[in-house]
Scaffold this motif. Structure first.
Motif, PDB file in Angstrom:
ATOM      1  N   LEU A 180      13.429  -7.422   0.260  1.00 20.76           N
ATOM      2  CA  LEU A 180      14.543  -6.473   0.282  1.00 20.76           C
ATOM      3  C   LEU A 180      14.723  -5.805   1.643  1.00 20.76           C
ATOM      4  CD1 LEU A 180      13.839  -4.656  -3.120  1.00 20.76           C
ATOM      5  CD2 LEU A 180      15.745  -6.214  -2.670  1.00 20.76           C
ATOM      6  N   ALA A 181      13.645  -5.710   2.397  1.00 21.33           N
ATOM      7  CA  ALA A 181      13.673  -4.959   3.653  1.00 21.33           C
ATOM      8  C   ALA A 181      12.758  -5.616   4.673  1.00 21.33           C
ATOM      9  CB  ALA A 181      13.234  -3.513   3.418  1.00 21.33           C
ATOM     10  N   ALA A 182      13.054  -5.384   5.943  1.00 17.25           N
ATOM     11  CA  ALA A 182      12.228  -5.915   7.029  1.00 17.25           C
ATOM     12  C   ALA A 182      11.171  -4.885   7.421  1.00 17.25           C
ATOM     13  CB  ALA A 182      13.107  -6.242   8.234  1.00 17.25           C
ATOM     14  N   PRO A 183      10.048  -5.329   7.989  1.00 15.55           N
ATOM     15  CA  PRO A 183       9.044  -4.375   8.472  1.00 15.55           C
ATOM     16  C   PRO A 183       9.688  -3.346   9.415  1.00 15.55           C
ATOM     17  CG  PRO A 183       8.165  -6.598   8.554  1.00 15.55           C
ATOM     18  CD  PRO A 183       9.625  -6.726   8.198  1.00 15.55           C
ATOM     19  N   GLY A 184       9.325  -2.091   9.217  1.00 14.95           N
ATOM     20  CA  GLY A 184       9.911  -1.029  10.022  1.00 14.95           C
ATOM     21  C   GLY A 184      11.132  -0.388   9.411  1.00 14.95           C
ATOM     22  N   ASP A 185      11.732  -1.035   8.399  1.00 12.88           N
ATOM     23  CA  ASP A 185      12.881  -0.445   7.724  1.00 12.88           C
ATOM     24  C   ASP A 185      12.452   0.792   6.933  1.00 12.88           C
ATOM     25  OD1 ASP A 185      14.584  -2.352   8.687  1.00 12.88           O
ATOM     26  OD2 ASP A 185      14.983  -3.321   6.757  1.00 12.88           O
ATOM     27  N   PHE A 186      13.448   1.613   6.599  1.00  8.18           N
ATOM     28  CA  PHE A 186      13.210   2.784   5.759  1.00  8.18           C
ATOM     29  C   PHE A 186      13.622   2.450   4.325  1.00  8.18           C
ATOM     30  CE2 PHE A 186      13.247   4.498   9.966  1.00  8.18           C
ATOM     31  CZ  PHE A 186      12.376   5.583   9.937  1.00  8.18           C
ATOM     32  N   VAL A 187      12.694   2.644   3.401  1.00  7.63           N
ATOM     33  CA  VAL A 187      12.926   2.384   1.984  1.00  7.63           C
ATOM     34  C   VAL A 187      12.752   3.691   1.227  1.00  7.63           C
ATOM     35  CG1 VAL A 187      12.061   1.199  -0.066  1.00  7.63           C
ATOM     36  CG2 VAL A 187      12.205  -0.023   2.113  1.00  7.63           C
ATOM     37  N   ALA A 188      13.801   4.130   0.532  1.00  5.94           N
ATOM     38  CA  ALA A 188      13.778   5.433  -0.119  1.00  5.94           C
ATOM     39  C   ALA A 188      13.293   5.328  -1.557  1.00  5.94           C
ATOM     40  CB  ALA A 188      15.171   6.052  -0.079  1.00  5.94           C
ATOM     41  N   MET A 189      12.480   6.299  -1.961  1.00  7.31           N
ATOM     42  CA  MET A 189      11.989   6.406  -3.334  1.00  7.31           C
ATOM     43  C   MET A 189      12.515   7.703  -3.921  1.00  7.31           C
ATOM     44  SD  MET A 189      10.270   5.053  -5.755  1.00  7.31           S
ATOM     45  CE  MET A 189       9.148   5.275  -7.139  1.00  7.31           C
ATOM     46  N   TRP A 190      13.320   7.582  -4.989  1.00  3.06           N
ATOM     47  CA  TRP A 190      13.981   8.745  -5.592  1.00  3.06           C
ATOM     48  C   TRP A 190      13.641   8.746  -7.081  1.00  3.06           C
ATOM     49  CZ3 TRP A 190      19.453   9.306  -7.712  1.00  3.06           C
ATOM     50  CH2 TRP A 190      19.825  10.661  -7.800  1.00  3.06           C
ATOM     51  N   ALA A 191      12.583   9.450  -7.441  1.00  3.29           N
ATOM     52  CA  ALA A 191      12.093   9.404  -8.811  1.00  3.29           C
ATOM     53  C   ALA A 191      11.172  10.585  -9.073  1.00  3.29           C
ATOM     54  CB  ALA A 191      11.342   8.099  -9.062  1.00  3.29           C
ATOM     55  N   PRO A 192      11.022  10.973 -10.349  1.00  8.20           N
ATOM     56  CA  PRO A 192      10.001  11.970 -10.697  1.00  8.20           C
ATOM     57  C   PRO A 192       8.623  11.331 -10.663  1.00  8.20           C
ATOM     58  CG  PRO A 192      11.093  11.164 -12.673  1.00  8.20           C
ATOM     59  CD  PRO A 192      11.798  10.515 -11.506  1.00  8.20           C
ATOM     60  N   ASN A 193       7.630  12.041 -11.187  1.00 12.58           N
ATOM     61  CA  ASN A 193       6.239  11.601 -11.089  1.00 12.58           C
ATOM     62  C   ASN A 193       5.880  10.518 -12.101  1.00 12.58           C
ATOM     63  OD1 ASN A 193       6.035  13.600  -9.164  1.00 12.58           O
ATOM     64  ND2 ASN A 193       4.173  14.488  -9.995  1.00 12.58           N
ATOM     65  N   VAL A 194       6.613   9.414 -12.080  1.00 12.43           N
ATOM     66  CA  VAL A 194       6.263   8.275 -12.929  1.00 12.43           C
ATOM     67  C   VAL A 194       5.192   7.447 -12.235  1.00 12.43           C
ATOM     68  CG1 VAL A 194       8.436   8.168 -14.194  1.00 12.43           C
ATOM     69  CG2 VAL A 194       8.259   7.057 -11.961  1.00 12.43           C
ATOM     70  N   VAL A 195       4.501   6.619 -13.007  1.00 17.24           N
ATOM     71  CA  VAL A 195       3.383   5.856 -12.450  1.00 17.24           C
ATOM     72  C   VAL A 195       3.856   4.876 -11.379  1.00 17.24           C
ATOM     73  CG1 VAL A 195       3.403   3.920 -14.090  1.00 17.24           C
ATOM     74  CG2 VAL A 195       1.212   4.758 -13.169  1.00 17.24           C
ATOM     75  N   GLU A 196       5.148   4.510 -11.435  1.00 23.85           N
ATOM     76  CA  GLU A 196       5.678   3.606 -10.422  1.00 23.85           C
ATOM     77  C   GLU A 196       5.713   4.227  -9.031  1.00 23.85           C
ATOM     78  OE1 GLU A 196       7.230   2.231 -14.383  1.00 23.85           O
ATOM     79  OE2 GLU A 196       6.990   4.171 -13.386  1.00 23.85           O
ATOM     80  N   LEU A 218       1.767  -1.517   2.416  1.00 25.45           N
ATOM     81  CA  LEU A 218       1.333  -2.893   2.662  1.00 25.45           C
ATOM     82  C   LEU A 218       2.456  -3.755   3.245  1.00 25.45           C
ATOM     83  CD1 LEU A 218      -0.765  -3.482  -0.584  1.00 25.45           C
ATOM     84  CD2 LEU A 218      -1.649  -3.533   1.756  1.00 25.45           C
ATOM     85  N   ALA A 219       3.691  -3.436   2.885  1.00 23.92           N
ATOM     86  CA  ALA A 219       4.832  -4.218   3.370  1.00 23.92           C
ATOM     87  C   ALA A 219       5.257  -3.824   4.776  1.00 23.92           C
ATOM     88  CB  ALA A 219       6.011  -4.064   2.415  1.00 23.92           C
ATOM     89  N   GLY A 220       4.713  -2.730   5.304  1.00 26.67           N
ATOM     90  CA  GLY A 220       5.067  -2.309   6.655  1.00 26.67           C
ATOM     91  C   GLY A 220       6.393  -1.610   6.759  1.00 26.67           C
ATOM     92  N   VAL A 221       6.922  -1.101   5.628  1.00 29.37           N
ATOM     93  CA  VAL A 221       8.147  -0.313   5.660  1.00 29.37           C
ATOM     94  C   VAL A 221       7.781   1.166   5.592  1.00 29.37           C
ATOM     95  CG1 VAL A 221       9.521  -2.145   4.620  1.00 29.37           C
ATOM     96  CG2 VAL A 221       8.477  -0.402   3.145  1.00 29.37           C
ATOM     97  N   THR A 222       8.709   2.010   6.010  1.00 34.14           N
ATOM     98  CA  THR A 222       8.488   3.456   5.971  1.00 34.14           C
ATOM     99  C   THR A 222       9.111   4.015   4.710  1.00 34.14           C
ATOM    100  OG1 THR A 222       8.483   3.596   8.387  1.00 34.14           O
ATOM    101  CG2 THR A 222       8.870   5.645   7.174  1.00 34.14           C
ATOM    102  N   LEU A 223       8.298   4.649   3.876  1.00 34.27           N
ATOM    103  CA  LEU A 223       8.775   5.186   2.604  1.00 34.27           C
ATOM    104  C   LEU A 223       9.442   6.538   2.835  1.00 34.27           C
ATOM    105  CD1 LEU A 223       8.752   4.556  -0.462  1.00 34.27           C
ATOM    106  CD2 LEU A 223       6.748   6.060  -0.616  1.00 34.27           C
ATOM    107  N   VAL A 224      10.681   6.673   2.355  1.00 39.99           N
ATOM    108  CA  VAL A 224      11.420   7.934   2.427  1.00 39.99           C
ATOM    109  C   VAL A 224      11.248   8.627   1.078  1.00 39.99           C
ATOM    110  CG1 VAL A 224      13.632   9.029   2.885  1.00 39.99           C
ATOM    111  CG2 VAL A 224      13.072   6.839   3.979  1.00 39.99           C
ATOM    112  N   ALA A 225      10.513   9.732   1.066  1.00 40.85           N
ATOM    113  CA  ALA A 225      10.194  10.426  -0.184  1.00 40.85           C
ATOM    114  C   ALA A 225      11.287  11.444  -0.497  1.00 40.85           C
ATOM    115  CB  ALA A 225       8.842  11.132  -0.054  1.00 40.85           C
ATOM    116  N   LEU A 226      11.983  11.255  -1.613  1.00 43.75           N
ATOM    117  CA  LEU A 226      13.146  12.079  -1.925  1.00 43.75           C
ATOM    118  C   LEU A 226      12.958  12.840  -3.239  1.00 43.75           C
ATOM    119  CD1 LEU A 226      16.012   9.606  -0.964  1.00 43.75           C
ATOM    120  CD2 LEU A 226      15.123  11.529   0.378  1.00 43.75           C
ATOM    121  N   ASN A 227      13.403  14.063  -3.236  1.00 44.53           N
ATOM    122  CA  ASN A 227      13.324  14.949  -4.389  1.00 44.53           C
ATOM    123  C   ASN A 227      14.249  14.456  -5.504  1.00 44.53           C
ATOM    124  OD1 ASN A 227      13.424  17.084  -6.176  1.00 44.53           O
ATOM    125  ND2 ASN A 227      13.726  18.653  -4.626  1.00 44.53           N
TER     126      ASN A 227
END
Length: 546
Positions: free
Chosen positions: A79-95, A105-114
């Protein structure tokens, strides 16, 4: 521990602490640390949480957690190349932690969103970060996140939107060895983007590196004595570093178990602590206060813990003492901020009573600290309040796309200016005195709200207190206080609180206007929004005590 600079013939000792370099850093990425723990403890339970959508409980061993993360990494690499920003928009689910590890591990930067962000706020973060992928929950409480995410796909150019319900899109059936072979090995690479709370103006994107997250988690838990294999309860929001670094990578470092709480409710959390024989609780004062209140009236024996670990604001001594008595635990007071990934100082179980109750402890190893005059920038003497500044491996890379804000926060010597006020003693222990932006200036006298708030919560009728400045033509500002009352409100509350303060504070610090409220406006990380209380008070929307 390092010691502040000694006095010289030119003047008193200065509040400047060199970094303690006696404890080496580890050169690990988030993904490589997970791999090491899976190898060492394959059958130990690593993560307990609830599934997205169904709410079903899930328990993962370290071997299973690592395997899941590898599958996530494989899917993300498509879905994304190394170095890309990947956003995570979710409550505290196990995922959430599965994606956190997979992204590392994929080398992407996780964008942590409320997960409570509304459409315009979410769109700002996605556009600002340049995220190419948005992973989202479908629902959080009664918030239809799926429909908002769908709008983002239509309005944000180049964005791929993936629901956590579409499991095959973000989790591959099998891990690709080529993806894992290309996993980052440089701990100085970016790994996460965190957005500040945004209490004033637009939130800023804080870019953090692998080395910072791994070592802050490690040094925090090691310095406060969390035991190997600890079972840790994490009820804090995963989009914030307190949860995804200390509450997630902390248990990972000690080879322990993270119990991730999807929605905080005191009763169920206390029950989870008992059921899982938890030994560590991560907290902010609002969470700890709620747990103590419910436990006090539950009629059920309290869970027994070894460590209660947290902070985020001044923790009242009465709350620390209550937690010690109720849970039988050492209560650790942390201090820091997102820009420091996020811990700068911590109290220790062996500290003196005064240090545990009245300070935020000593800086962690490998970080230099100074206290400066907010006006001149000069280092102040020991014992004098000023702005807390820090320099070390854990500080942010930058505010993303904002060199001006970065330059305004990081000085020419490389120190991050925290905006928090404190005083350092001769051992390097720090006592918080307030926020730079929250200082009340009454007739030219600087008044720190934190001291007054600590005084107020010592009163038996006060559950929580917030102190703030109210504009005044004659004095510039006067001191106002808003309180949440414990139980039934006494009829003479104002007089009782005034008398209480007069016994303990200088006259100019005693609040002149008093308000009561059922709840305080909070940021997503449970910090009181003082500017909104001022708006409520001056706008007649808070009940004022006559």
């Amino acid at each position: 521990m390092s010691s502040p600079h000694a006095p010289t013939s030119a003047g008193p000792a200065l509040a400047e602490l060199p970094a303690d370099t006696s404890v080496p850093l580890v050169d690990l990425t988030v993904g490589s640390l997970l791999g090491l723990r899976a190898e060492a403890h394959p059958d130990r339970i690593a993560l307990i949480g609830t599934r997205h959508g169904s709410g079903e409980p899930r328990r993962l061993t370290y071997a299973e957690l690592h395997a899941e993360a590898c599958r996530v990494a494989t899917a993300l690499s498509r879905l994304a190349a190394p170095g890309d920003f990947v956003a995570m928009w979710a409550p505290n689910v196990v995922e959430w932690p599965l994606v956190q590890y997979g992204a590392a591990l994929a080398g992407v930067t996780l964008v942590a969103l409320n997960p409570v962000l509304r459409g315009a706020e979410l769109e700002y973060c996605l556009r600002h970060s340049g995220a190419t992928v948005l992973l989202h929950a479908d629902l959080s409480r009664d918030y239809d996140m799926a429909s908002v995410a769908k709008q983002m796909g239509a309005t944000v150019p180049g964005l791929t939107v993936v629901s956590l319900g579409e499991t095959p899109r973000w989790r591959a059936d099998d891990a690709d060895p080529a993806v894992l072979a290309a996993a980052p090995t440089d701990p100085d690479r970016p790994v996460m983007l965190q957005y500040t709370s945004g209490t004033t103006g637009r939130p800023k994107g804080v870019l953090l590196r692998h080395r910072s997250l791994v070592n802050v988690a490690r040094l925090t838990l090691e310095n406060v004595g969390v035991e190997p294999g600890a079972v840790c309860v994490n009820p804090l929001p995963m989009f914030h570093t307190a949860a995804c670094v200390i509450g997630t990578l902390g248990p990972l470092w000690v080879g322990g178990t993270e119990i991730l709480i999807e929605q905080f409710a005191p009763g169920p959390v206390l029950e989870a602590m008992r059921r899982e024989s938890a030994t560590v609780l991560f907290y902010v004062p609002a969470v700890l206060g709620a747990l103590l209140e419910v436990q006090r009236t539950s009629g059920v024996p309290a869970p027994r813990l070894t460590t209660v670990l947290g902070g985020a604001s001044n923790v009242p001594p009465s709350m620390i003492e209550a937690a010690e008595q109720v849970f039988g635990a050492s209560v650790i007071n942390l201090f820091g901020q997102t820009e420091l990934a996020p811990v700068l100082t911590a109290t220790r179980p062996g500290d003196s009573r005064a240090d545990q109750l009245q300070t935020v402890g000593h800086p962690l190893p490998q970080v230099a600290v100074k206290i400066t005059d907010p006006t001149t920038g000069e280092i102040v003497p020991l014992g004098v309040s000023g702005e807390i500044c820090a320099r070390g491996y854990q500080q942010m890379i930058e505010y993303l796309h904002d060199p001006a804000a970065t330059a305004a926060t990081v000085d020419a010597q490389g120190f991050v200016h925290t905006g928090d006020l404190g005083a350092m003693d001769e051992r390097g222990y720090i006592r918080l005195t307030g926020r730079l932006k929250e200082l009340i200036i009454r007739k030219g006298e600087n008044i720190a709200p934190a001291e007054i708030e600590s005084c107020l919560v010592e009163h038996e009728a006060v559950l929580e207190a917030a102190v703030f400045g109210i504009p005044d033509e004659r004095s510039g500002e006067i001191v106002g206080a808003a309180v949440r009352v414990r139980g039934e409100r006494p009829g003479d509350l104002r007089a009782a609180l005034v008398a209480h303060c007069r016994e303990r504070l200088s006259p100019f610090k005693v609040p002149e206007r008093w308000f009561v409220t059922e709840e305080f406006p909070l940021t997503p990380t449970q910090k009181v929004q003082k500017f909104r209380i001022v708006e409520q008070a001056t706008g007649g929307r808070l009940e004022e005590l006559a």
